[in-house]
Design a protein around this motif. Structure first.
Motif, PDB file in Angstrom:
ATOM      1  N   MET A  53     -25.514 -28.984  27.814  1.00 28.87           N
ATOM      2  CA  MET A  53     -24.618 -29.252  28.950  1.00 28.87           C
ATOM      3  C   MET A  53     -25.267 -30.279  29.885  1.00 28.87           C
ATOM      4  O   MET A  53     -24.573 -31.160  30.419  1.00 28.87           O
ATOM      5  CB  MET A  53     -24.300 -27.954  29.694  1.00 28.87           C
ATOM      6  CG  MET A  53     -23.313 -28.127  30.823  1.00 28.87           C
ATOM      7  SD  MET A  53     -21.714 -28.852  30.306  1.00 28.87           S
ATOM      8  CE  MET A  53     -20.805 -27.378  29.836  1.00 28.87           C
ATOM      9  N   GLY A  54     -26.591 -30.196  30.050  1.00 29.53           N
ATOM     10  CA  GLY A  54     -27.304 -31.174  30.870  1.00 29.53           C
ATOM     11  C   GLY A  54     -27.121 -32.581  30.319  1.00 29.53           C
ATOM     12  O   GLY A  54     -26.828 -33.530  31.063  1.00 29.53           O
ATOM     13  N   GLY A  61     -22.964 -39.508  34.185  1.00 29.05           N
ATOM     14  CA  GLY A  61     -23.550 -40.181  35.346  1.00 29.05           C
ATOM     15  C   GLY A  61     -24.245 -39.255  36.328  1.00 29.05           C
ATOM     16  O   GLY A  61     -24.824 -39.697  37.320  1.00 29.05           O
ATOM     17  N   ILE A  62     -24.178 -37.961  36.068  1.00 27.24           N
ATOM     18  CA  ILE A  62     -24.742 -36.965  36.995  1.00 27.24           C
ATOM     19  C   ILE A  62     -26.256 -36.856  36.760  1.00 27.24           C
ATOM     20  O   ILE A  62     -26.705 -36.844  35.610  1.00 27.24           O
ATOM     21  CB  ILE A  62     -24.091 -35.585  36.725  1.00 27.24           C
ATOM     22  CG1 ILE A  62     -22.573 -35.668  36.830  1.00 27.24           C
ATOM     23  CG2 ILE A  62     -24.653 -34.502  37.634  1.00 27.24           C
ATOM     24  CD1 ILE A  62     -22.049 -36.008  38.192  1.00 27.24           C
ATOM     25  N   SER A  63     -27.028 -36.757  37.837  1.00 25.21           N
ATOM     26  CA  SER A  63     -28.455 -36.519  37.621  1.00 25.21           C
ATOM     27  C   SER A  63     -28.669 -35.016  37.501  1.00 25.21           C
ATOM     28  O   SER A  63     -28.115 -34.222  38.274  1.00 25.21           O
ATOM     29  CB  SER A  63     -29.292 -37.130  38.756  1.00 25.21           C
ATOM     30  OG  SER A  63     -29.504 -36.200  39.768  1.00 25.21           O
ATOM     31  N   VAL A  64     -29.417 -34.623  36.482  1.00 34.54           N
ATOM     32  CA  VAL A  64     -29.644 -33.209  36.180  1.00 34.54           C
ATOM     33  C   VAL A  64     -31.157 -33.005  36.201  1.00 34.54           C
ATOM     34  O   VAL A  64     -31.864 -33.509  35.340  1.00 34.54           O
ATOM     35  CB  VAL A  64     -29.080 -32.861  34.778  1.00 34.54           C
ATOM     36  CG1 VAL A  64     -29.341 -31.404  34.424  1.00 34.54           C
ATOM     37  CG2 VAL A  64     -27.592 -33.179  34.695  1.00 34.54           C
ATOM     38  N   GLU A  65     -31.634 -32.307  37.215  1.00 32.48           N
ATOM     39  CA  GLU A  65     -33.095 -32.145  37.336  1.00 32.48           C
ATOM     40  C   GLU A  65     -33.463 -30.684  37.438  1.00 32.48           C
ATOM     41  O   GLU A  65     -32.875 -29.950  38.245  1.00 32.48           O
ATOM     42  CB  GLU A  65     -33.593 -32.792  38.639  1.00 32.48           C
ATOM     43  CG  GLU A  65     -33.536 -34.277  38.665  1.00 32.48           C
ATOM     44  CD  GLU A  65     -33.677 -34.796  40.101  1.00 32.48           C
ATOM     45  OE1 GLU A  65     -34.389 -34.146  40.897  1.00 32.48           O
ATOM     46  OE2 GLU A  65     -33.035 -35.808  40.403  1.00 32.48           O
ATOM     47  N   ARG A  72     -35.955 -22.669  36.079  1.00 34.28           N
ATOM     48  CA  ARG A  72     -34.954 -21.708  36.578  1.00 34.28           C
ATOM     49  C   ARG A  72     -34.051 -22.300  37.646  1.00 34.28           C
ATOM     50  O   ARG A  72     -33.042 -21.707  37.982  1.00 34.28           O
ATOM     51  CB  ARG A  72     -35.639 -20.484  37.205  1.00 34.28           C
ATOM     52  CG  ARG A  72     -36.542 -19.764  36.283  1.00 34.28           C
ATOM     53  CD  ARG A  72     -35.759 -18.786  35.445  1.00 34.28           C
ATOM     54  NE  ARG A  72     -36.619 -18.285  34.398  1.00 34.28           N
ATOM     55  CZ  ARG A  72     -36.257 -18.103  33.150  1.00 34.28           C
ATOM     56  NH1 ARG A  72     -35.035 -18.338  32.767  1.00 34.28           N
ATOM     57  NH2 ARG A  72     -37.113 -17.669  32.260  1.00 34.28           N
ATOM     58  N   ILE A  73     -34.482 -23.408  38.259  1.00 36.41           N
ATOM     59  CA  ILE A  73     -33.654 -23.985  39.329  1.00 36.41           C
ATOM     60  C   ILE A  73     -33.238 -25.396  38.920  1.00 36.41           C
ATOM     61  O   ILE A  73     -34.065 -26.225  38.533  1.00 36.41           O
ATOM     62  CB  ILE A  73     -34.404 -23.993  40.670  1.00 36.41           C
ATOM     63  CG1 ILE A  73     -34.779 -22.549  41.041  1.00 36.41           C
ATOM     64  CG2 ILE A  73     -33.553 -24.625  41.772  1.00 36.41           C
ATOM     65  CD1 ILE A  73     -35.457 -22.380  42.361  1.00 36.41           C
TER      66      ILE A  73
END
Ligand code: UD1
Length: 420
Positions: A53-54, A61-65, A72-73
């Motif tokens: 999903m990440g 275009g979404i940043s996924v960190e 966990r976060i």
């Protein structure tokens, strides 16, 4: 490909920490598409599906960190720069189709690969599309893709689902938060994961009434903002480890598990002879004496979940007497039956029902995991079986169960992952 080896016969004893719910985490991540602001999710489970999903969100275009080293976060944010969900990602994970509603609501267009069939049935997305059409979207299906467009904003509508769908409820709920006017979703799914999504959307500024009921009323707002949200514990992981304690004749404390999310699962386990005790910080599960055969039928929440059917069938395979397990949600969700039978179970399938005649014991064997929940049912059978069980095709397991072999080994089970 990795395999799991279990040497059966040891009762579970100890404590397992229940992780965040996969089926809540996936739609919650998609909710990150509804705002450019930061959405911070905590209690994120470490699973292959979360990674997938990440990747999907990143290519929109979404940043996924991952904010902390333990993964966990999760922090999501940024503008949508691409509206295509490609085949290579959607084919790995059907929940990808949830981006459809949010993309249409935010930017008025979406191109999403059709998820197609999967091992447990055909699983169409017609309810998702019909609902979005009622809200003003137009779709063209060609070359294996859903091409969706909307002129201006989506419009609120009254949508009565002909039957309960978790995914369609989530897709339309997210779309409706940014639609023009009021949307009513009737005969909506009531799974705890939907309540969790709705709670997060409300924290993002959405206006939703009826959370936890089968009628959701959403008054669209022009925009949503960032929020922080902690994901609910996984009720299917809870139920699965409860079955592990029961089938092995042991006892386990499931830290973080919530009784109020388990619906019919606990009632059925108790009927089968399993002791379930609510404690301040979780649930203690113990097998009292023998297990008895109990009939179950899968139903939408709060009924007995289809995602627990395979695990419960493994338990019933060693119970005293017979039980009938009826699957009403998916048409082909008995692939674990021949594998369980290879381990000595006596199960016959007649249409949508399986008759399980309890046997005194199972015997270890090499078996093949065919889908996510079926994988766990084979591990359960391995716990009760005499001798060695090797579960092949473990990648299914890794999609939805975090560190299963470590969690079970810490409770005294003889289990290990064989890499290769
Ligand atoms: C979700 C869960 C899955 C669980 C299932 C049922 C996630 C990521 N997955 O899947 O683990 O097994 O709920 O509790 O949360 N259907 C249609 N048309 C549609 C949509 C669904 O015919 O447009 C049918 C499906 O084929 C199935 C039934 O409706 O027979 C229920 O499916 P649905 O509740 O939508 O399941 P998912 O959201 O895919």
């Amino acid at each position: 490909m990795d395999r799991i080896r279990i040497r059966g016969g040891r009762p579970l004893s100890g404590e397992i920490k229940v992780g965040g719910a996969k089926n809540a985490a996936l739609p919650l991540m998609v909710a990150g598409l509804l705002t450019d602001d930061r959405l911070i999710l905590s209690n994120v489970p470490r699973l292959a599906d979360i990674q997938t999903m990440g990747q999907l969100l990143e290519q929109h275009g979404i940043s996924v960190e991952f904010v902390t080293n333990d993964g966990r976060i999760l922090s999501l944010g940024g503008a949508i720069t691409n509206t295509e969900a490609p085949y290579d990602i959607v084919r790995k994970m059907r929940a990808s189709v949830l981006v459809l509603g949010p993309l249409l609501a935010r930017v008025g267009e979406a191109r999403v690969s059709l998820p197609g069939g999967c091992a447990i049935g055909t699983r169409p997305v017609d309810l998702h599309l019909k609902g979005l059409e009622q809200m003003g979207a137009c779709f063209n299906l060609a070359n294996g893709y859903i091409d969706g467009k909307v002129d201006g904003r989506l419009r609120g509508a009254t949508i009565v689902f002909p039957f309960v769908s978790v995914g369609a409820t989530e897709n339309l709920l997210m779309a409706a938060t940014l639609a023009d006017g009021r949307t009513v979703l009737a005969n909506a799914a009531r799974e705890p994961e939907i309540g969790d999504l709705a709670a997060c959307l409300v924290a993002m500024g959405a206006r939703i009434e009826g959370i936890g009921t089968d009628t959701l009323t959403i008054d669209g707002v022009p925009s949503l903002h960032g929020a922080e949200h902690s994901i609910i514990p996984d009720r299917i992981e809870t139920g699965s480890y409860a079955c592990a304690a029961a089938i092995s004749g042991g006892s386990v404390f499931l830290r973080g598990a919530r009784l109020d999310h388990l619906g019919a699962t606990v009632r059925i386990l108790r009927e089968a002879g399993v002791d379930v005790v609510e404690e301040p910080e979780g649930l203690t599960i113990r097998r009292l004496n023998g297990l008895h055969g109990v009939d179950v039928m899968t139903e939408p929440y709060p009924g007995f979940p289809t995602d627990m059917q395979a695990q419960f069938m493994a338990l019933m395979s060693v119970a005293e007497g017979a039980s009938m397990v009826t699957e009403t949600i998916f048409e082909n969700r008995f692939m674990h039956v021949p594998e369980l039978n290879r381990m000595g179970a006596r199960i016959n399938v007649h249409g949508a029902s399986a008759i399980v005649r309890g046997v005194p014991g199972l015997s270890g064997a090499p078996v093949m995991a065919t889908d996510l929940r079926a994988s766990l049912s084979l591990i359960l059978a391995g716990l009760a079986a005499k001798g060695e069980t090797i579960v092949n095709r473990v990648y299914h397991l890794d999609r939805g169960y975090e560190a299963v072999e470590q969690k079970l080994a810490a409770c005294g089970v003889d289990i290990e992952r064989i890499a290769g």
